[in-house]
Design a protein around this motif. Structure first.
Motif, short mmCIF file in Angstrom:
data_model
loop_
_atom_site.label_atom_id
_atom_site.label_comp_id
_atom_site.label_asym_id
_atom_site.label_seq_id
_atom_site.Cartn_x
_atom_site.Cartn_y
_atom_site.Cartn_z
N LEU A 74 9.87 -4.80 -2.80
CA LEU A 74 9.12 -5.33 -1.67
C LEU A 74 10.02 -6.10 -0.71
O LEU A 74 9.93 -5.93 0.52
CB LEU A 74 7.98 -6.24 -2.16
N GLU A 75 10.90 -6.95 -1.23
CA GLU A 75 11.75 -7.78 -0.38
C GLU A 75 12.69 -6.93 0.48
O GLU A 75 12.89 -7.24 1.65
CB GLU A 75 12.54 -8.79 -1.22
N ASP A 76 13.26 -5.88 -0.09
CA ASP A 76 14.13 -4.99 0.69
C ASP A 76 13.37 -4.35 1.84
O ASP A 76 13.85 -4.30 2.97
CB ASP A 76 14.73 -3.90 -0.20
N VAL A 77 12.19 -3.85 1.54
CA VAL A 77 11.38 -3.19 2.57
C VAL A 77 10.97 -4.19 3.64
O VAL A 77 11.01 -3.88 4.84
CB VAL A 77 10.15 -2.49 1.94
N LYS A 106 8.19 7.89 -5.00
CA LYS A 106 7.71 9.21 -4.61
C LYS A 106 6.55 9.57 -5.54
O LYS A 106 6.74 9.75 -6.73
CB LYS A 106 8.83 10.24 -4.73
N ILE A 107 5.40 9.67 -4.97
CA ILE A 107 4.21 9.97 -5.75
C ILE A 107 3.77 11.38 -5.42
O ILE A 107 3.42 11.69 -4.28
CB ILE A 107 3.08 8.97 -5.46
N ASN A 144 0.83 -1.22 0.00
CA ASN A 144 0.00 0.00 0.00
C ASN A 144 0.86 1.26 0.00
O ASN A 144 0.39 2.33 -0.39
CB ASN A 144 -0.93 0.02 1.21
N GLU A 145 2.11 1.14 0.44
CA GLU A 145 3.01 2.30 0.50
C GLU A 145 3.88 2.43 -0.74
O GLU A 145 4.78 3.26 -0.78
CB GLU A 145 3.88 2.20 1.76
N MET A 146 3.65 1.59 -1.74
CA MET A 146 4.35 1.66 -3.03
C MET A 146 5.87 1.49 -2.90
O MET A 146 6.64 2.38 -3.26
CB MET A 146 4.04 2.98 -3.75
N PRO A 147 6.33 0.34 -2.44
CA PRO A 147 7.78 0.12 -2.33
C PRO A 147 8.42 -0.07 -3.71
O PRO A 147 7.77 -0.55 -4.64
CB PRO A 147 7.88 -1.16 -1.52
N ILE A 148 9.67 0.30 -3.80
CA ILE A 148 10.42 0.05 -5.03
C ILE A 148 10.75 -1.44 -5.10
O ILE A 148 10.60 -2.08 -6.14
CB ILE A 148 11.69 0.91 -5.08
N TYR A 156 13.88 5.77 5.54
CA TYR A 156 14.45 5.28 4.29
C TYR A 156 13.51 5.59 3.13
O TYR A 156 12.98 4.67 2.48
CB TYR A 156 14.70 3.77 4.36
N PRO A 157 13.28 6.86 2.83
CA PRO A 157 12.32 7.20 1.76
C PRO A 157 12.77 6.68 0.39
O PRO A 157 11.93 6.52 -0.50
CB PRO A 157 12.29 8.72 1.80
#
Length: 129
Positions: free
Chosen positions: A80-83, A115-116, A74-78, A109-110
């Protein structure tokens, strides 16, 4: 009758004066379904009990993992596995709730998230026309 009943599954209980009447099936079948004083019980072998507990733990872990993935997505990760790795570390190290850990990771860690920018509809239509 059972002399002692405790909810701790590893408590060893000595059973004396037990009257057993087989109502259905035979004693070779397992697990045993036992009725005592209007209460129903299931008697399992220890390895059967351990398998059930391990299965429940695995299901719980999978459920938590799925919920975490959904909230991270939902937070739009670049990536997913890293986050997920960073969020899990925050949860374990600081004992945070999933949402708190995700928000903390997003703040600290933005670069792990897209960035939307908000879209101005009027400007968008002006470009098209």
């Amino acid at each position: 009758m059972v002399n002692e009943l405790n909810l701790d599954p590893r408590t060893h209980v000595k059973v004396t004066n037990l009257d057993v009447e087989v109502l259905k099936g035979d004693l070779k079948e397992k697990p045993w379904l036992i009725e005592s004083e209007g209460e129903n019980y299931v008697l399992l072998e220890e390895n059967q009990y351990d398998k059930i507990i391990n299965l429940l733990k695995d299901l719980l872990e999978q459920n938590v993992e799925l919920k975490m993935e959904q909230r991270i997505l939902n937070e739009m990760p670049i990536d997913l596995e890293d986050v997920k790795i960073v969020v899990k570390k925050e949860i374990e190290d600081k004992n945070l709730h999933i949402d708190e850990a995700i928000n903390k990771v997003k703040r600290e860690y933005p670069n792990l998230f897209h960035k939307i920018e908000p879209i101005d509809i009027e400007t968008l239509f002006e470009r098209i026309i």
